[in-house]
Enzyme design. Structure first.
Site, PDB file in Angstrom:
ATOM      1  N   PRO A  10      11.827  10.290  31.863  1.00 23.46           N
ATOM      2  CA  PRO A  10      10.714   9.577  32.485  1.00 23.46           C
ATOM      3  C   PRO A  10       9.706  10.479  33.185  1.00 23.46           C
ATOM      4  O   PRO A  10      10.067  11.482  33.792  1.00 23.46           O
ATOM      5  CB  PRO A  10      11.407   8.666  33.508  1.00 23.46           C
ATOM      6  CG  PRO A  10      12.707   9.324  33.787  1.00 23.46           C
ATOM      7  CD  PRO A  10      13.108   9.961  32.492  1.00 23.46           C
ATOM      8  N   ASN A  11       8.465  10.082  33.048  1.00 21.37           N
ATOM      9  CA  ASN A  11       7.300  10.697  33.698  1.00 21.37           C
ATOM     10  C   ASN A  11       6.862  12.019  33.059  1.00 21.37           C
ATOM     11  O   ASN A  11       5.839  12.567  33.451  1.00 21.37           O
ATOM     12  CB  ASN A  11       7.543  10.896  35.213  1.00 21.37           C
ATOM     13  CG  ASN A  11       7.831   9.584  35.913  1.00 21.37           C
ATOM     14  OD1 ASN A  11       7.066   8.638  35.774  1.00 21.37           O
ATOM     15  ND2 ASN A  11       8.929   9.501  36.647  1.00 21.37           N
ATOM     16  N   ARG A  18       0.525  15.346  36.363  1.00 25.46           N
ATOM     17  CA  ARG A  18       1.601  15.145  37.342  1.00 25.46           C
ATOM     18  C   ARG A  18       1.867  16.455  38.097  1.00 25.46           C
ATOM     19  O   ARG A  18       2.351  17.420  37.517  1.00 25.46           O
ATOM     20  CB  ARG A  18       2.874  14.701  36.621  1.00 25.46           C
ATOM     21  CG  ARG A  18       4.060  14.520  37.523  1.00 25.46           C
ATOM     22  CD  ARG A  18       5.330  14.277  36.732  1.00 25.46           C
ATOM     23  NE  ARG A  18       6.456  14.097  37.623  1.00 25.46           N
ATOM     24  CZ  ARG A  18       7.723  14.134  37.242  1.00 25.46           C
ATOM     25  NH1 ARG A  18       8.019  14.325  35.959  1.00 25.46           N
ATOM     26  NH2 ARG A  18       8.694  13.992  38.112  1.00 25.46           N
ATOM     27  N   TYR A  23       4.705  21.384  37.972  1.00 27.82           N
ATOM     28  CA  TYR A  23       4.982  21.256  36.534  1.00 27.82           C
ATOM     29  C   TYR A  23       3.981  21.971  35.638  1.00 27.82           C
ATOM     30  O   TYR A  23       4.138  21.965  34.417  1.00 27.82           O
ATOM     31  CB  TYR A  23       5.055  19.765  36.173  1.00 27.82           C
ATOM     32  CG  TYR A  23       6.177  19.053  36.903  1.00 27.82           C
ATOM     33  CD1 TYR A  23       7.509  19.383  36.641  1.00 27.82           C
ATOM     34  CD2 TYR A  23       5.921  18.083  37.868  1.00 27.82           C
ATOM     35  CE1 TYR A  23       8.551  18.756  37.315  1.00 27.82           C
ATOM     36  CE2 TYR A  23       6.957  17.445  38.546  1.00 27.82           C
ATOM     37  CZ  TYR A  23       8.268  17.790  38.265  1.00 27.82           C
ATOM     38  OH  TYR A  23       9.300  17.178  38.934  1.00 27.82           O
ATOM     39  N   ASN A  74      15.518  17.275  28.455  1.00 31.29           N
ATOM     40  CA  ASN A  74      15.097  17.240  29.852  1.00 31.29           C
ATOM     41  C   ASN A  74      15.282  15.800  30.335  1.00 31.29           C
ATOM     42  O   ASN A  74      14.452  14.937  30.063  1.00 31.29           O
ATOM     43  CB  ASN A  74      13.635  17.674  30.012  1.00 31.29           C
ATOM     44  CG  ASN A  74      13.243  17.782  31.482  1.00 31.29           C
ATOM     45  OD1 ASN A  74      13.908  17.239  32.363  1.00 31.29           O
ATOM     46  ND2 ASN A  74      12.154  18.486  31.755  1.00 31.29           N
ATOM     47  N   ALA A  77      14.218  12.620  36.025  1.00 29.48           N
ATOM     48  CA  ALA A  77      14.884  12.049  37.213  1.00 29.48           C
ATOM     49  C   ALA A  77      16.276  11.497  36.896  1.00 29.48           C
ATOM     50  O   ALA A  77      17.133  11.442  37.781  1.00 29.48           O
ATOM     51  CB  ALA A  77      14.014  10.966  37.829  1.00 29.48           C
ATOM     52  N   GLU A 101      20.416  21.511  28.324  1.00 30.71           N
ATOM     53  CA  GLU A 101      19.606  20.822  29.350  1.00 30.71           C
ATOM     54  C   GLU A 101      18.501  21.766  29.809  1.00 30.71           C
ATOM     55  O   GLU A 101      18.751  22.960  30.031  1.00 30.71           O
ATOM     56  CB  GLU A 101      20.516  20.455  30.528  1.00 30.71           C
ATOM     57  CG  GLU A 101      19.807  19.731  31.666  1.00 30.71           C
ATOM     58  CD  GLU A 101      20.775  19.355  32.796  1.00 30.71           C
ATOM     59  OE1 GLU A 101      22.010  19.296  32.552  1.00 30.71           O
ATOM     60  OE2 GLU A 101      20.285  19.139  33.923  1.00 30.71           O
ATOM     61  N   HIS A 103      14.876  22.147  32.422  1.00 31.63           N
ATOM     62  CA  HIS A 103      13.978  21.647  33.463  1.00 31.63           C
ATOM     63  C   HIS A 103      12.810  22.612  33.586  1.00 31.63           C
ATOM     64  O   HIS A 103      13.005  23.833  33.554  1.00 31.63           O
ATOM     65  CB  HIS A 103      14.700  21.534  34.808  1.00 31.63           C
ATOM     66  CG  HIS A 103      15.841  20.574  34.763  1.00 31.63           C
ATOM     67  ND1 HIS A 103      15.659  19.214  34.837  1.00 31.63           N
ATOM     68  CD2 HIS A 103      17.169  20.776  34.604  1.00 31.63           C
ATOM     69  CE1 HIS A 103      16.835  18.618  34.733  1.00 31.63           C
ATOM     70  NE2 HIS A 103      17.777  19.539  34.584  1.00 31.63           N
ATOM     71  N   ARG A 110      14.516  22.649  45.153  1.00 27.46           N
ATOM     72  CA  ARG A 110      13.590  21.596  45.601  1.00 27.46           C
ATOM     73  C   ARG A 110      14.289  20.633  46.564  1.00 27.46           C
ATOM     74  O   ARG A 110      15.242  21.025  47.240  1.00 27.46           O
ATOM     75  CB  ARG A 110      13.005  20.890  44.360  1.00 27.46           C
ATOM     76  CG  ARG A 110      12.221  21.865  43.458  1.00 27.46           C
ATOM     77  CD  ARG A 110      11.645  21.165  42.245  1.00 27.46           C
ATOM     78  NE  ARG A 110      10.722  20.100  42.624  1.00 27.46           N
ATOM     79  CZ  ARG A 110      10.334  19.120  41.801  1.00 27.46           C
ATOM     80  NH1 ARG A 110      10.793  19.108  40.557  1.00 27.46           N
ATOM     81  NH2 ARG A 110       9.516  18.183  42.210  1.00 27.46           N
TER      82      ARG A 110
HETATM   83  C1  DQA Z   1      12.464  17.860  36.066  1.00 21.27           C
HETATM   84  C2  DQA Z   1      13.048  17.942  37.478  1.00 21.27           C
HETATM   85  C3  DQA Z   1      13.486  16.568  37.969  1.00 21.27           C
HETATM   86  O1  DQA Z   1      13.990  16.662  39.302  1.00 21.27           O
HETATM   87  C4  DQA Z   1      12.297  15.627  37.975  1.00 21.27           C
HETATM   88  O2  DQA Z   1      12.724  14.323  38.353  1.00 21.27           O
HETATM   89  C5  DQA Z   1      11.546  15.606  36.705  1.00 21.27           C
HETATM   90  C6  DQA Z   1      11.328  16.856  35.982  1.00 21.27           C
HETATM   91  C7  DQA Z   1      11.900  19.210  35.597  1.00 21.27           C
HETATM   92  O3  DQA Z   1      11.663  19.347  34.413  1.00 21.27           O
HETATM   93  O4  DQA Z   1      11.661  20.099  36.418  1.00 21.27           O
HETATM   94  O5  DQA Z   1      11.014  14.576  36.295  1.00 21.27           O
HETATM   95  O6  DQA Z   1      13.493  17.487  35.160  1.00 21.27           O
END
Ligand code: DQA
Length: 157
Positions: A10-11, A18, A23, A74, A77, A101, A103, A110
């Site tokens: 998500p997002n 964002r 990011y 990825n 959240a 995985e 990120h 963080r």
């Molecule tokens: C994320 C890190 C997560 O904490 C966050 O909720 C994201 C992006 C990253 O790629 O750094 O949406 O997965």
């Protein structure tokens, strides 16, 4: 070319607008381009997807388990609280199929709620904190895993 799924939670479709300080300024379309370009160099056909629906991600992971398709993931959240994603990932890795995985940021550096990762115990490995390069590093690692799984080449394995 070996098919690899690059799945995003998500997002992440909002990349570019964002929180660019965390990011970066690259868009999701840029990420798709980066992954498909490097994938092609590595002999991987990267199918890059993003969803804000947990059910859709679970369906993609189930299909990956059934078709033995390696996954770069990825979970965004969902990383921090989704036992459903964790269990679906485990179905893939339990089938002997690698899941890496990734990120963009380093969640461990963080906010406290991001320090908990409920998915990590089910994956093959993790790359975090390098922006788009997290994906590039993961694809390179995946190319190595896929080659190793294909067996020795006659040049020392
Ligand atoms: C994320 C890190 C997560 O904490 C966050 O909720 C994201 C992006 C990253 O790629 O750094 O949406 O997965």
């Amino acid at each position: 070319m070996t098919a690899v799924l690059v799945l995003n939670g998500p997002n992440l479709g909002r990349l570019g607008s964002r929180d660019p300080t965390v990011y970066g300024t690259g868009t999701f379309a840029d990420l798709v381009g980066a992954c498909t370009a490097l994938g092609a160099e590595l002999g991987l056909q990267a199918d890059v997807r993003q969803t804000d629906s947990e059910a859709e991600l679970l369906g993609w992971l189930h299909a990956a388990a059934d078709a033995a398709t390696p996954v770069v993931l990825n979970p965004a959240a969902w990383t921090h609280y989704s036992y459903a994603v964790r269990d679906a990932v485990e179905m893939v890795t339990a089938a002997g199929v690698p899941v890496i995985e990734v990120h963009l940021s380093n969640p461990g550096a963080r906010e406290g709620f991001r320090h908990r990762d409920v998915v990590v115990g089910a994956v093959t490995g993790v790359v975090a904190g390098f922006g788009f390069d997290s994906y590039r590093l993961a694809l390179r690692a995946m190319a190595g895993l896929v080659t190793a799984a294909a067996g020795p080449t006659g040049a020392g394995g």
